[in-house]
Scaffold this active site. Structure first.
Site, PDB file in Angstrom:
ATOM      1  N   TYR A  42       0.870  -1.176   0.000  1.00  0.00           N
ATOM      2  CA  TYR A  42       0.000   0.000   0.000  1.00  0.00           C
ATOM      3  C   TYR A  42       0.908   1.226   0.000  1.00  0.00           C
ATOM      4  O   TYR A  42       1.407   1.649   1.044  1.00  0.00           O
ATOM      5  CB  TYR A  42      -0.935  -0.021   1.210  1.00  0.00           C
ATOM      6  CG  TYR A  42      -1.853   1.177   1.310  1.00  0.00           C
ATOM      7  CD1 TYR A  42      -2.395   1.760   0.172  1.00  0.00           C
ATOM      8  CD2 TYR A  42      -2.189   1.722   2.547  1.00  0.00           C
ATOM      9  CE1 TYR A  42      -3.238   2.856   0.258  1.00  0.00           C
ATOM     10  CE2 TYR A  42      -3.037   2.816   2.644  1.00  0.00           C
ATOM     11  CZ  TYR A  42      -3.554   3.377   1.495  1.00  0.00           C
ATOM     12  OH  TYR A  42      -4.382   4.477   1.581  1.00  0.00           O
ATOM     13  N   ASP A  66      -2.007  -1.067  -4.258  1.00  0.00           N
ATOM     14  CA  ASP A  66      -2.368   0.306  -4.592  1.00  0.00           C
ATOM     15  C   ASP A  66      -1.077   1.119  -4.597  1.00  0.00           C
ATOM     16  O   ASP A  66      -0.545   1.469  -3.554  1.00  0.00           O
ATOM     17  CB  ASP A  66      -3.359   0.842  -3.556  1.00  0.00           C
ATOM     18  CG  ASP A  66      -3.718   2.296  -3.768  1.00  0.00           C
ATOM     19  OD1 ASP A  66      -3.258   2.890  -4.765  1.00  0.00           O
ATOM     20  OD2 ASP A  66      -4.463   2.849  -2.927  1.00  0.00           O
ATOM     21  N   HIS A 101     -12.082   1.743  -4.799  1.00  0.00           N
ATOM     22  CA  HIS A 101     -11.243   1.005  -5.743  1.00  0.00           C
ATOM     23  C   HIS A 101     -11.999  -0.242  -6.198  1.00  0.00           C
ATOM     24  O   HIS A 101     -12.969  -0.670  -5.559  1.00  0.00           O
ATOM     25  CB  HIS A 101      -9.951   0.541  -5.074  1.00  0.00           C
ATOM     26  CG  HIS A 101      -9.024   1.637  -4.663  1.00  0.00           C
ATOM     27  ND1 HIS A 101      -7.819   1.871  -5.271  1.00  0.00           N
ATOM     28  CD2 HIS A 101      -9.119   2.566  -3.675  1.00  0.00           C
ATOM     29  CE1 HIS A 101      -7.208   2.877  -4.686  1.00  0.00           C
ATOM     30  NE2 HIS A 101      -7.971   3.318  -3.708  1.00  0.00           N
TER      31      HIS A 101
END
Length: 252
Positions: free
Chosen positions: A107, A147, A244
């Site tokens: 992340y 991400d 997302h």
């Protein structure tokens, strides 16, 4: 092996929107979640015992913030964090070792308005690239999913001109993404789809998702030597539950 990555924007919130049935139906061997905003102790039995998955978590010291989790069917040979305290304390990375590759669930930080955390973001990016190099030097391959909080090229967001000074599309972030790919890594989705309009994140504002005004900031990247093992890569914009959507890769 099928691997799915998804920024769930709060795993407990996503659970109330059908996360567990979706996980069971996904057919994934590994499910990599980002922005879990929870540690293991905060999850209920349904979330901890999903079908035949086991799970490992890297949670932020700050409650309700950041965090990653990886659900897996095949027992990994090892599980590690990135190994840098400034990033591990925010639960930014989990690294699972399998027989012939390492799976990095990451992340990446948001650089924030005005680049308030840009230096921290770029430091994480540099550490992630160095970790990929270190792991590839063992003779195994890497899959780094998650991400990235970076739209790399104009094709990767709906309104590039309007967002040239926006977090996630800053020149420094895009330059790092180019550096990463030029260092011998491959954006797996672009092996199969070079078309515009394919996004993985949409603002909650102004009906952005309905209008497909989005950004592609979620990736599965592999080392160049592993690209021939990539059978497919896909985006699933129809899957709801977060701002997302999930992305997948399938390895031969």
């Amino acid at each position: 092996m099928k691997i799915i990555s998804w920024n769930v924007n709060g795993i407990r919130a996503c659970q109330t929107k059908g996360l567990v049935p979706w996980m069971i139906a996904s057919g994934a061997d590994c499910l990599c979640f980002q922005e879990t905003k929870a540690n293991r102790e905060q999850l209920n039995d349904e979330m901890l015992a999903v079908a035949d998955y086991k799970a490992v978590f890297a949670s932020a010291e700050k409650k309700g913030y950041s965090g990653v989790a990886t659900y897996y069917r095949q027992e990994p040979l090892s599980v590690n964090l990135l190994g840098a305290a400034e990033f591990d304390q925010e639960g930014r990375t989990l690294i699972l070792e399998f027989e012939d590759f390492f799976l990095l669930n990451c992340y990446f930080p948001n650089s924030q308005d005005g680049g308030a955390r840009l230096d921290y973001k770029l430091a994480f990016c540099a550490a992630a690239l160095e970790k990929c190099r270190e792991l590839c030097a063992t003779g195994k391959h890497i899959v780094m999913c998650g991400d990235y909080n970076i739209a790399h090229q104009p094709i990767d967001l709906a309104r590039p001109k309007e967002n040239e000074t926006s977090a996630g599309y800053l020149p420094e972030e895009r330059e790092w993404m180019s550096t990463f790919l030029n260092a011998g890594y491959v954006d797996s989705f672009r092996l199969f789809d070079s078309s515009p309009g394919k996004y993985t994140w949409w603002s909650f504002r102004a009906r952005a998702r309905e209008r497909n005004v989005g950004w592609r900031i979620d990736y599965h990247c592999v080392d160049e030597a592993f690209r021939d093992r990539v059978k497919s890569a896909a985006i699933f914009p129809e899957v709801m539950g977060s701002d997302h959507c999930p992305v997948s890769i399938e390895l031969a």
